[in-house]
Design an enzyme around this catalytic site. Sequence first.
Site, short mmCIF file in Angstrom:
data_model
loop_
_atom_site.label_atom_id
_atom_site.label_comp_id
_atom_site.label_asym_id
_atom_site.label_seq_id
_atom_site.Cartn_x
_atom_site.Cartn_y
_atom_site.Cartn_z
CB SER A 213 54.76 -9.93 -26.82
OG SER A 213 54.45 -10.36 -25.85
CG ASP A 214 56.83 -6.03 -21.36
OD1 ASP A 214 56.70 -7.20 -20.21
OD2 ASP A 214 57.58 -5.18 -20.73
CD1 TRP A 215 52.55 -11.47 -18.46
CD2 TRP A 215 54.83 -11.49 -19.26
NE1 TRP A 215 53.75 -12.89 -18.06
CE2 TRP A 215 54.45 -12.81 -18.69
CE3 TRP A 215 55.93 -11.26 -20.38
CZ2 TRP A 215 56.05 -13.68 -19.13
CZ3 TRP A 215 56.35 -12.17 -20.87
CH2 TRP A 215 57.04 -13.31 -20.13
N GLY A 217 51.91 -6.55 -24.43
CA GLY A 217 52.69 -6.31 -25.46
C GLY A 217 52.23 -6.45 -26.77
#
Length: 807
Positions: A213-215, A217
């Site tokens: 995931s993005d941070w 996310g």
Amino acid sequence: MTLEEQVSLLAGVDHWCTTPVPRLNIPSLKVTDGPSGARGVGTLVGSKPTAAFPVGIALGSTWNKALLREIGVHLARETLDKGAAVLLAPTMNLFRSALNGRNFESYSEDPYLTGALGVAYVQGLQSSGVAATVKHFVGNESEFERSTISSDIPERALRELYLRPFEMAVREGGAWAVMTGYNRLNGTYCSQSPRLLGDILRDEWSFSGLVMSDWGGTHSAGASVRAGLDLEMPGPAKARATLLTEALKDEETRKAVRVAAKNVLRLIERTGMLTRPLDVSGEAERATEYPDTRSLIRRAGAEGAVLLKNNAVCGAPLLPLPAGVTVAVIGPNAAVAQVMGGGSSQLNAHRRVSPLEGLRDALGEANVSHAVGTFNNRYLPILQTPIHIEYLGQEGEVLATEIRLGSEVMWGILPAGIAADSFRARLTLTLIVPEEGTYDLSLFSAGLSRLSVQGKEVIDNWTTWQPGETYFGFGSDEIRERVSLDSGTYVVVVDFTPKVHDNGIAAFSAVRIGFQQPSPPTDFEDAVKLAGQADFAVVCVGTNSDWETEGIDRQGLTLPGDQDALVSAVLSANPRTVVLLQTGGPVLMPWLDDAPAVLQGWFPGQEAGHALADVLLGHVDPGGRLPQTFPARLSDDPTHPELPDVQYPGSAGHVEYQEGLYIGYRHIDRHALTPLFPFGHGLSYTTFSLGEVQVTTHEFRLDEALQVTVPVTNTGVRAGQTVIQLYVSSPDSRMARPWKELQAFEKVSLNPGETQDVLLELNFRSFAYFDDIQNVWVADPGEIHLLIGESSADARKLVTIRIMTQI
């Protein structure tokens, strides 16, 4: 592995590392931002020094696959020096709108150009054992409400435009990792979309790597694992805090956990960390500056510079500048090196060479004068002075202290015993005022803050704190106050405490103090006068990382402040004026008709001034070609604020990609618009001719490959570079298609009089569109036009072939 151990692998142990399993000698795997360098564990402004490469759009402008591969190799060395084995790069999103604040990170508006360059970057990086992480998968084409907004993309546009670069990076580049976007795709978060992560990425593209995931996310525990998200970042687990409990109760979740854990282990194995684990601590990070990397950055910066215009003055093109002349270097970007954009790609560059420094090094200080003329900063500049930080207890006692450099502080790793979500800090710096006068002080913060001078409160951003556009939306807007100060030294104190946000993303704490004396009215006139006294003028204008940054979109296409007025005034004072633009995307140019020469320099990395001076002085040919259409007006952009909000930037949680297939030059063609500068445009210091085009067959069967050969001759007196671009037009297509689409390109370097055969290869996908009814790629039988030239507006060669069969 026990189920608990498997689950532990599926969320980070901290901000940058995966969770180790000591019992089985499984080490932590460290990742680092990307994409224009390897920052390490430090904050955006406090990391160890590292190499700053040209930003994505500057690399996109090179159209040079071999160069991108070489840069990937050098970035791998930088990444390993930081104790990391995964680089969070490259950014593969497209330029849907010219206003996206993060466009500078990406390569192009075109999916094929983006994909081809991304493949080369990935291959170079992974050839040295460092994993590439292609991001942000998919539909993150603006920063507006990016953490929650749904990008509603029609299927054909999704397949033919936005997914294609990722598909190329995975299937051709062999990327080892993919990062999901914050956004939702057609209503479902990308990080938990079974169709996106399972059906398309895993099944159709046969991806065997890791999905992270993005941070901040990740939005669920078992559901995200079952959908195909392997790793929640950062750690410790937040969305997945209940994953072990869910897995103990549900067999399907246990199976998904086992698959995801294997994917984490596979990445650790692919990067070699099982047999040669790196020291992932911040203390072990190296800050070595390599001469060959410095040379590469300079070369890449020059090769990405785009000569937009170069008219004759007194019978000869204005550029390159002749030797032995005096040059006035004017403007806000003259003495300040704009080497990168803002946001998570920021880093602490080894060097920051400004255009003024580069020209003085090349021409001699006595031959180069300088004046600012006007400012273009969105926020007041920070002070490069030591700042003393005290961490306070409940009774005001000092628990810990540290000293940092610079009046912007971002908190990452805190001293032992200091709680990240509730600490109190007192920041103290000494302000040196050179002379009596009026000055501007400013303050903004992600967290509550207040500023005092000599014990008197000047700015209250504590009781009046409101969310704004700074620090990815976690920060306030800037508050400015004008103060009258005598010459001398002043003690400035800022009190700070975090503000916890209940939005599913980890708390972010930062504060920035700005200081500047307002520009006297005479500065503008003095700069114009100085420009008129020199043989040549170079007016350096554009934007900076205040304006081009992750977290917010651009407010328009006009240069900030009164830079346009400065350009016009300098052009009037000296007809031998070069306009040097440094931006992360297109801008309007109301002075263009009067400017004999315009060079688009982008943000070309730490050697910016040297690279741009190399081009201005003709030491190298301007090698760049536009990877993005420069529209003549904002209303010519396919998505802009004058259109319904739901198309851009979005409304009620949705942004509708109503333009479908028609972005960039596709939109220009569809509406018969005349751009300011077309996609693929760029001038050389020499000229080229194209010979008769040869194809291996005029009756093409789709299970074969088609080779197109174009003889290219340098017809000038200097060595130079050009990019041969091949666009496919399909007039007999059963479904509506753009008038032309880039499907092949090659960059060629030629000496004067030299001829080279340029080979362009096409295959089934070069002619195919996605049939969203049958859910299959289709190339219809019939006539195909191959349009070959040096830009999207230059189809000087036309070859017609016929597709004989459909598959």
